[in-house]
Scaffold this motif. Structure first.
Motif, PDB file in Angstrom:
ATOM      1  N   GLY A  84       0.780  -1.231   0.000  1.00 51.32           N
ATOM      2  CA  GLY A  84       0.000   0.000   0.000  1.00 51.32           C
ATOM      3  C   GLY A  84       0.806   1.272   0.000  1.00 51.32           C
ATOM      4  N   ALA A  85       2.139   1.152  -0.015  1.00 51.83           N
ATOM      5  CA  ALA A  85       2.967   2.358  -0.009  1.00 51.83           C
ATOM      6  C   ALA A  85       2.768   3.130  -1.310  1.00 51.83           C
ATOM      7  CB  ALA A  85       4.435   1.984   0.166  1.00 51.83           C
ATOM      8  N   PRO A  86       2.653   4.445  -1.247  1.00 49.32           N
ATOM      9  CA  PRO A  86       2.489   5.237  -2.471  1.00 49.32           C
ATOM     10  C   PRO A  86       3.775   5.249  -3.283  1.00 49.32           C
ATOM     11  CG  PRO A  86       2.802   6.671  -0.591  1.00 49.32           C
ATOM     12  CD  PRO A  86       2.690   5.283  -0.032  1.00 49.32           C
ATOM     13  N   PRO A  87       3.695   5.565  -4.556  1.00 49.39           N
ATOM     14  CA  PRO A  87       4.921   5.668  -5.372  1.00 49.39           C
ATOM     15  C   PRO A  87       5.898   6.670  -4.768  1.00 49.39           C
ATOM     16  CG  PRO A  87       2.968   5.721  -6.758  1.00 49.39           C
ATOM     17  CD  PRO A  87       2.486   5.813  -5.336  1.00 49.39           C
ATOM     18  N   ALA A  88       7.184   6.394  -4.948  1.00 48.58           N
ATOM     19  CA  ALA A  88       8.199   7.294  -4.419  1.00 48.58           C
ATOM     20  C   ALA A  88       8.081   8.661  -5.082  1.00 48.58           C
ATOM     21  CB  ALA A  88       9.587   6.719  -4.667  1.00 48.58           C
ATOM     22  N   ALA A  89       8.319   9.694  -4.298  1.00 44.17           N
ATOM     23  CA  ALA A  89       8.221  11.055  -4.832  1.00 44.17           C
ATOM     24  C   ALA A  89       9.579  11.562  -5.300  1.00 44.17           C
ATOM     25  CB  ALA A  89       7.668  11.979  -3.756  1.00 44.17           C
ATOM     26  N   GLY A  90      10.594  10.691  -5.287  1.00 45.37           N
ATOM     27  CA  GLY A  90      11.946  11.105  -5.634  1.00 45.37           C
ATOM     28  C   GLY A  90      12.149  11.335  -7.115  1.00 45.37           C
ATOM     29  N   PRO A  91      13.358  11.738  -7.484  1.00 48.20           N
ATOM     30  CA  PRO A  91      13.639  12.138  -8.864  1.00 48.20           C
ATOM     31  C   PRO A  91      14.171  11.019  -9.749  1.00 48.20           C
ATOM     32  CG  PRO A  91      15.486  12.718  -7.460  1.00 48.20           C
ATOM     33  CD  PRO A  91      14.461  12.066  -6.560  1.00 48.20           C
ATOM     34  N   ALA A  92      14.013   9.759  -9.341  1.00 47.23           N
ATOM     35  CA  ALA A  92      14.630   8.662 -10.079  1.00 47.23           C
ATOM     36  C   ALA A  92      14.182   8.607 -11.533  1.00 47.23           C
ATOM     37  CB  ALA A  92      14.333   7.332  -9.386  1.00 47.23           C
ATOM     38  N   ALA A  93      12.940   8.946 -11.809  1.00 48.07           N
ATOM     39  CA  ALA A  93      12.410   8.820 -13.162  1.00 48.07           C
ATOM     40  C   ALA A  93      12.736  10.028 -14.042  1.00 48.07           C
ATOM     41  CB  ALA A  93      10.900   8.618 -13.114  1.00 48.07           C
ATOM     42  N   ARG A  94      13.335  11.046 -13.500  1.00 44.58           N
ATOM     43  CA  ARG A  94      13.707  12.210 -14.308  1.00 44.58           C
ATOM     44  C   ARG A  94      14.990  11.914 -15.091  1.00 44.58           C
ATOM     45  NH1 ARG A  94      13.329  16.207  -9.140  1.00 44.58           N
ATOM     46  NH2 ARG A  94      11.101  15.910  -8.677  1.00 44.58           N
ATOM     47  N   PRO A  95      15.279  12.642 -16.148  1.00 49.86           N
ATOM     48  CA  PRO A  95      16.509  12.393 -16.914  1.00 49.86           C
ATOM     49  C   PRO A  95      17.752  12.811 -16.144  1.00 49.86           C
ATOM     50  CG  PRO A  95      15.331  14.298 -17.795  1.00 49.86           C
ATOM     51  CD  PRO A  95      14.414  13.664 -16.788  1.00 49.86           C
ATOM     52  N   PHE A  96      18.811  12.024 -16.319  1.00 53.31           N
ATOM     53  CA  PHE A  96      20.110  12.365 -15.738  1.00 53.31           C
ATOM     54  C   PHE A  96      20.800  13.363 -16.657  1.00 53.31           C
ATOM     55  CE2 PHE A  96      24.741  11.189 -15.504  1.00 53.31           C
ATOM     56  CZ  PHE A  96      24.981  11.776 -14.268  1.00 53.31           C
ATOM     57  N   ARG A  97      21.300  14.460 -16.075  1.00 52.80           N
ATOM     58  CA  ARG A  97      21.930  15.521 -16.861  1.00 52.80           C
ATOM     59  C   ARG A  97      23.331  15.789 -16.322  1.00 52.80           C
ATOM     60  NH1 ARG A  97      17.572  20.058 -16.040  1.00 52.80           N
ATOM     61  NH2 ARG A  97      17.351  18.947 -14.056  1.00 52.80           N
ATOM     62  N   PRO A  98      24.339  15.083 -16.841  1.00 51.27           N
ATOM     63  CA  PRO A  98      25.695  15.233 -16.301  1.00 51.27           C
ATOM     64  C   PRO A  98      26.258  16.632 -16.455  1.00 51.27           C
ATOM     65  CG  PRO A  98      25.725  13.966 -18.341  1.00 51.27           C
ATOM     66  CD  PRO A  98      24.276  14.095 -17.942  1.00 51.27           C
ATOM     67  N   GLY A  99      25.749  17.399 -17.432  1.00 52.16           N
ATOM     68  CA  GLY A  99      26.255  18.751 -17.628  1.00 52.16           C
ATOM     69  C   GLY A  99      25.908  19.710 -16.512  1.00 52.16           C
ATOM     70  N   LEU A 100      25.020  19.298 -15.603  1.00 50.78           N
ATOM     71  CA  LEU A 100      24.641  20.188 -14.511  1.00 50.78           C
ATOM     72  C   LEU A 100      25.800  20.476 -13.570  1.00 50.78           C
ATOM     73  CD1 LEU A 100      21.050  19.014 -13.462  1.00 50.78           C
ATOM     74  CD2 LEU A 100      21.711  20.981 -14.850  1.00 50.78           C
ATOM     75  N   THR A 101      26.760  19.558 -13.466  1.00 46.92           N
ATOM     76  CA  THR A 101      27.904  19.802 -12.587  1.00 46.92           C
ATOM     77  C   THR A 101      28.685  21.022 -13.068  1.00 46.92           C
ATOM     78  OG1 THR A 101      28.137  17.512 -11.841  1.00 46.92           O
ATOM     79  CG2 THR A 101      30.109  18.875 -11.779  1.00 46.92           C
ATOM     80  N   ALA A 102      28.949  21.105 -14.374  1.00 47.78           N
ATOM     81  CA  ALA A 102      29.645  22.269 -14.915  1.00 47.78           C
ATOM     82  C   ALA A 102      28.790  23.521 -14.791  1.00 47.78           C
ATOM     83  CB  ALA A 102      30.020  22.019 -16.371  1.00 47.78           C
TER      84      ALA A 102
END
Length: 219
Positions: A84-102
């Protein structure tokens, strides 16, 4: 790929130099592994996260274990959600953007200065906007990833879940302001897949733990 790996890891519990493997001794993982997940449990995990996990990691969870012994201080446990736990609200399903570090590094250089503003209120407004953007970029660095292991000192191993870098292991070193960077072998090019990363660790652990002549790792 994973045939015999669970047995190899568990055998290290009896190796003469097992405590000399980083992360294994003291309160470390001790070369213990959790039971593997069933296909039903894995499906529940993926439904909860809202993603399909990378194939090498999925196979590891089904054939080797759902956490325990591994690189550094080991792999975090991955458990199916409670009924019965609701779906996780975390960002796992969002796209990974390695350029964000720069991008985050560039943003840091643009931090407002009091001298560039006509008064304190203008500076406070500019700084608040800059800080909000800083926080958003910092949080978004781990979009599309799963934290899979503890390196110590607030450093973590993360697995990219999808996209061009899906299935590769990166380092979360935000604690020292370096963002999310790829895991690479000193002598090898490119990003490490989960299997290459784990099996490299296991081979090194075996060389150290089973060494019987001379210093650890000399055999």
């Amino acid at each position: 790929m994973w045939t015999g790996v669970r047995e190899r890891v568990l055998a290290l519990r009896d190796a003469p130099r097992r405590r000399e493997v980083f992360g294994a001794g003291g309160s470390g993982h001790g070369f213990e592994l959790l039971p593997a997940l069933t296909t039903g449990q894995l499906a529940a995990v993926e439904t909860h996260l809202g993603v399909t996990l990378p194939p090498e990691y999925r196979a590891f969870l089904l054939e080797v274990g759902a956490g325990g012994a591994g690189p550094d201080y080991g792999l975090f446990p991955l458990s199916p959600p409670a009924p019965g736990a609701p779906p996780a609200a975390g960002p796992a399903a969002r796209p990974f953007r390695p350029g964000l570090t720069a991008l985050l590094d560039e943003h840091a250089l643009a931090q407002p200065r009091p001298a560039d503003h006509p008064d304190d209120d203008a500076f406070a407004t500019a700084h608040a906007a800059w800080q909000a953007r800083e926080d958003a970029l910092y949080d978004a660095l781990t979009d599309g990833t799963l934290h899979i292991g503890d390196r110590g000192c607030a450093y973590y191993n993360v697995l990219v879940l999808a996209g061009p870098h899906g299935g590769t292991v990166w380092e979360d070193v935000r604690a020292v302001g370096e963002g999310i960077v790829p895991q690479r072998l000193v002598s090898g090019p490119g990003n490490l897949t989960f299997a290459a990363w784990y099996l490299h660790w296991l081979a090194g652990a075996e060389r150290t733990a089973w060494a019987v002549d001379g210093p650890a790792g000399s055999a």
